[in-house]
Write a protein that holds these residues in place. Structure first.
Motif, PDB file in Angstrom:
ATOM      1  N   ALA A 135       0.830  -1.205   0.000  1.00 43.21           N
ATOM      2  CA  ALA A 135       0.000   0.000   0.000  1.00 43.21           C
ATOM      3  C   ALA A 135       0.863   1.253   0.000  1.00 43.21           C
ATOM      4  O   ALA A 135       0.486   2.280  -0.583  1.00 43.21           O
ATOM      5  CB  ALA A 135      -0.931  -0.006   1.210  1.00 43.21           C
ATOM      6  N   TYR A 136       2.020   1.187   0.656  1.00 37.93           N
ATOM      7  CA  TYR A 136       2.950   2.323   0.676  1.00 37.93           C
ATOM      8  C   TYR A 136       3.769   2.383  -0.597  1.00 37.93           C
ATOM      9  O   TYR A 136       4.078   3.472  -1.101  1.00 37.93           O
ATOM     10  CB  TYR A 136       3.845   2.242   1.905  1.00 37.93           C
ATOM     11  N   GLN A 137       4.167   1.218  -1.107  1.00 33.98           N
ATOM     12  CA  GLN A 137       4.947   1.214  -2.337  1.00 33.98           C
ATOM     13  C   GLN A 137       4.185   1.860  -3.483  1.00 33.98           C
ATOM     14  O   GLN A 137       4.769   2.555  -4.322  1.00 33.98           O
ATOM     15  CB  GLN A 137       5.335  -0.217  -2.704  1.00 33.98           C
ATOM     16  N   ALA A 138       2.868   1.674  -3.505  1.00 34.33           N
ATOM     17  CA  ALA A 138       2.051   2.274  -4.556  1.00 34.33           C
ATOM     18  C   ALA A 138       2.077   3.796  -4.494  1.00 34.33           C
ATOM     19  O   ALA A 138       1.898   4.474  -5.514  1.00 34.33           O
ATOM     20  CB  ALA A 138       0.609   1.775  -4.447  1.00 34.33           C
ATOM     21  N   LEU A 139       2.306   4.344  -3.298  1.00 33.34           N
ATOM     22  CA  LEU A 139       2.328   5.796  -3.110  1.00 33.34           C
ATOM     23  C   LEU A 139       3.729   6.375  -3.202  1.00 33.34           C
ATOM     24  O   LEU A 139       3.890   7.593  -3.301  1.00 33.34           O
ATOM     25  CB  LEU A 139       1.737   6.149  -1.740  1.00 33.34           C
ATOM     26  N   LEU A 140       4.748   5.519  -3.145  1.00 34.17           N
ATOM     27  CA  LEU A 140       6.146   5.973  -3.128  1.00 34.17           C
ATOM     28  C   LEU A 140       6.921   5.255  -4.235  1.00 34.17           C
ATOM     29  O   LEU A 140       7.826   4.464  -3.970  1.00 34.17           O
ATOM     30  CB  LEU A 140       6.777   5.680  -1.763  1.00 34.17           C
ATOM     31  N   PRO A 141       6.596   5.519  -5.483  1.00 33.97           N
ATOM     32  CA  PRO A 141       7.232   4.778  -6.574  1.00 33.97           C
ATOM     33  C   PRO A 141       8.729   4.994  -6.677  1.00 33.97           C
ATOM     34  O   PRO A 141       9.445   4.140  -7.200  1.00 33.97           O
ATOM     35  CB  PRO A 141       6.503   5.303  -7.821  1.00 33.97           C
ATOM     36  N   GLY A 142       9.220   6.106  -6.171  1.00 33.90           N
ATOM     37  CA  GLY A 142      10.659   6.379  -6.260  1.00 33.90           C
ATOM     38  C   GLY A 142      11.447   5.920  -5.055  1.00 33.90           C
ATOM     39  O   GLY A 142      12.654   6.173  -4.960  1.00 33.90           O
ATOM     40  N   ILE A 143      10.777   5.266  -4.092  1.00 34.11           N
ATOM     41  CA  ILE A 143      11.419   4.841  -2.846  1.00 34.11           C
ATOM     42  C   ILE A 143      11.202   3.344  -2.668  1.00 34.11           C
ATOM     43  O   ILE A 143      10.129   2.818  -2.986  1.00 34.11           O
ATOM     44  CB  ILE A 143      10.851   5.631  -1.654  1.00 34.11           C
ATOM     45  N   HIS A 144      12.201   2.665  -2.143  1.00 32.93           N
ATOM     46  CA  HIS A 144      12.118   1.222  -1.923  1.00 32.93           C
ATOM     47  C   HIS A 144      11.436   0.968  -0.574  1.00 32.93           C
ATOM     48  O   HIS A 144      11.972   1.326   0.471  1.00 32.93           O
ATOM     49  CB  HIS A 144      13.525   0.618  -1.926  1.00 32.93           C
ATOM     50  N   VAL A 145      10.250   0.371  -0.585  1.00 35.56           N
ATOM     51  CA  VAL A 145       9.529   0.055   0.646  1.00 35.56           C
ATOM     52  C   VAL A 145       9.836  -1.393   1.035  1.00 35.56           C
ATOM     53  O   VAL A 145       9.622  -2.320   0.252  1.00 35.56           O
ATOM     54  CB  VAL A 145       8.014   0.255   0.480  1.00 35.56           C
ATOM     55  N   ILE A 146      10.359  -1.577   2.252  1.00 39.94           N
ATOM     56  CA  ILE A 146      10.753  -2.899   2.737  1.00 39.94           C
ATOM     57  C   ILE A 146       9.820  -3.315   3.867  1.00 39.94           C
ATOM     58  O   ILE A 146       9.704  -2.605   4.874  1.00 39.94           O
ATOM     59  CB  ILE A 146      12.207  -2.891   3.247  1.00 39.94           C
ATOM     60  N   PRO A 147       9.143  -4.465   3.764  1.00 39.40           N
ATOM     61  CA  PRO A 147       8.342  -4.965   4.889  1.00 39.40           C
ATOM     62  C   PRO A 147       9.240  -5.521   5.983  1.00 39.40           C
ATOM     63  O   PRO A 147      10.354  -5.989   5.702  1.00 39.40           O
ATOM     64  CB  PRO A 147       7.489  -6.068   4.255  1.00 39.40           C
ATOM     65  N   TYR A 148       8.761  -5.463   7.222  1.00 39.25           N
ATOM     66  CA  TYR A 148       9.592  -5.982   8.314  1.00 39.25           C
ATOM     67  C   TYR A 148       8.740  -6.492   9.464  1.00 39.25           C
ATOM     68  O   TYR A 148       7.563  -6.172   9.586  1.00 39.25           O
ATOM     69  CB  TYR A 148      10.594  -4.918   8.776  1.00 39.25           C
ATOM     70  N   PHE A 149       9.372  -7.316  10.317  1.00 40.51           N
ATOM     71  CA  PHE A 149       8.763  -7.801  11.557  1.00 40.51           C
ATOM     72  C   PHE A 149       9.272  -6.944  12.712  1.00 40.51           C
ATOM     73  O   PHE A 149      10.483  -6.785  12.886  1.00 40.51           O
ATOM     74  CB  PHE A 149       9.168  -9.251  11.838  1.00 40.51           C
ATOM     75  N   HIS A 150       8.352  -6.409  13.524  1.00 35.43           N
ATOM     76  CA  HIS A 150       8.717  -5.691  14.753  1.00 35.43           C
ATOM     77  C   HIS A 150       8.290  -6.580  15.922  1.00 35.43           C
ATOM     78  O   HIS A 150       7.114  -6.639  16.279  1.00 35.43           O
ATOM     79  CB  HIS A 150       8.022  -4.335  14.811  1.00 35.43           C
ATOM     80  N   MET A 151       9.259  -7.277  16.529  1.00 37.71           N
ATOM     81  CA  MET A 151       8.952  -8.350  17.477  1.00 37.71           C
ATOM     82  C   MET A 151       9.386  -8.007  18.903  1.00 37.71           C
ATOM     83  O   MET A 151      10.567  -7.755  19.148  1.00 37.71           O
ATOM     84  CB  MET A 151       9.659  -9.643  17.027  1.00 37.71           C
ATOM     85  N   VAL A 152       8.423  -7.982  19.824  1.00 37.37           N
ATOM     86  CA  VAL A 152       8.732  -7.785  21.243  1.00 37.37           C
ATOM     87  C   VAL A 152       9.292  -9.105  21.772  1.00 37.37           C
ATOM     88  O   VAL A 152       8.609 -10.129  21.762  1.00 37.37           O
ATOM     89  CB  VAL A 152       7.496  -7.364  22.047  1.00 37.37           C
TER      90      VAL A 152
END
Length: 398
Positions: free
Chosen positions: A184-201
């Motif tokens: 959803a973010y990559q579609a809005l930021l075509p010039g930026i590399h969007v990386i998914p990540y895990f934020h784990m407690v």
């Protein structure tokens, strides 16, 4: 006479089915655009990408300014080879109004005596939102983890349900959800590399002292490693989050140290659950952290960065002024990317107000922004997040 009504009925049924199908397609597309809770069904659509370990070795030669470290986080507890070598560049302090205080509230669905997400509420007064000016990333260092890059992730614990969306499904299913949200973010930021990540407690604050009297328990190393392995195999990075309770910060840094030495694994600290007063129970009172603690964690990461050749990220959560003191003492470690995450749930006005406040205070290097699927009313769209100034380096959903 009997055949004509049947034709009309079939036509009506066909028309109704077509409208239902169209509504479902629009609803699915709407969820992605709005950033609503992704589903755990399906498999990742992202092409697996091995994390690069070919990163220039980090070097820094300047000597840090000495800072006093509280008794619960002594400098002597750092690894023997830990020699901080940052460039000391404290930012000027900006005096901002103290947010309106609100009572600490409890979260739903938490495991017994686990308080990892019970008091996360934005405490800046609600107000009108003026339209921010769209800006490009301010990151101009090609060696930075956030150079032309934004991380979008899911928050929770591998230990199970209760702290966020991560932990509600298997690691592989969680990859699919993280990729869906990142797209959803990559579609809005075509010039930026969007990386998914895990934020784990991985160190979780408790309402009871436990056998060690430290009011925390940890995710098992075996389970944590299995989540890291799945993330890496699918091209995701990981952030390991520590809620210290009464445990010395050095003890929790030692626990995560072997994992932080792996490529694509980074660190987060939650001041809300660091109890320095010696009497409070986590979750019943907002905890606090100091600039000296941040420097201690950065010094530890600085050693790991030098030994592994990978710059490391340190995320610090905040939603209330009471959670932190001594920002003016924070030192800039060039081998550590420091992210100040605007935490807490609430309306967009309060959340954006917090983000702007922290961006203007000492110690700020990169901005982080947290969103709550179930508690933010209304939940901000990705389109509203990407026009924040500065552009967040990290966006995390709980």
């Amino acid at each position: 006479m009997g055949g004509r009504p049947r034709i009309v009925s079939i036509s009506v049924i066909a028309l109704t089915a077509g409208l239902v199908l169209l509504a479902q397609v629009l609803a699915i597309n709407g969820c992605l655009v709005r950033g609503t809770r992704p589903t755990a069904s399906g498999t990742p659509t992202r092409t697996p990408r091995a994390l690069s370990t070919d990163v220039p070795t980090i070097t820094s030669t300047a000597t840090p300014q000495p800072t006093a470290v509280p008794p619960t986080a002594t400098a002597t507890a750092l690894p023997p080879t830990s020699t901080p070598k940052p460039t000391s560049t404290p930012r000027p302090f900006v005096d901002t109004p103290t947010p309106t205080e609100s009572p600490v509230v409890g979260g739903d669905g938490l495991p017994a005596n686990s308080l990892g997400a019970t008091a996360e509420i934005s405490e800046t007064a609600e107000g009108p939102i003026d339209t921010p000016i769209p800006v490009a990333s301010r990151v101009d260092d090609p060696a930075s983890p956030f150079y032309n890059t934004v991380w979008v992730g899911l928050y929770g614990t591998p230990a199970g349900r209760g702290l966020g969306i991560l932990g509600t499904a298997s690691p592989t299913e969680t990859v699919a959800m993280a990729v869906q949200q990142a797209e959803a973010y990559q579609a809005l930021l075509p010039g930026i590399h969007v990386i998914p990540y895990f934020h784990m407690v991985v160190t979780i604050a408790d309402a009871h002292p436990g056998p060690d009297g430290d009011y925390v328990h940890r995710v098992s190393g075996e389970r944590l490693q299995s989540w890291i392995d799945v993330a890496r195999a699918n091209g995701l990075v990981c952030v390991l989050d520590v809620q210290p309770g009464y445990s010395p910060l050095a003890s929790e840094l030692a626990f995560v140290d072997p994992f932080l030495r792996q490529p694509g694994v980074h660190l987060a600290l939650d001041p809300e659950f660091m109890m320095l007063d010696g009497v409070s129970v986590p979750g019943q009172k907002i905890g606090t952290m100091t600039g000296a603690h941040v420097n201690q964690a950065q010094a530890w990461l600085d050693v790991i960065a030098a030994e592994t050749g990978e710059r490391k990220v340190l995320v610090v959560h905040q939603f209330d002024d009471r959670m932190f003191s001594g920002k003016e003492d924070i030192i800039d470690y060039p081998s550590v990317a420091l992210v100040w995450d605007s935490d807490g749930f609430g309306g967009p006005g309060a959340k954006i107000g917090d983000y702007r406040q922290y961006a203007a205070e000492p110690g700020f290097e990169y901005g982080g922004f947290k969103l709550f699927y179930d508690y933010d009313v209304p939940l901000m769209d990705p389109a509203d997040v990407v026009i924040l100034d500065p552009l967040p380096a990290l966006v995390v959903y709980q």
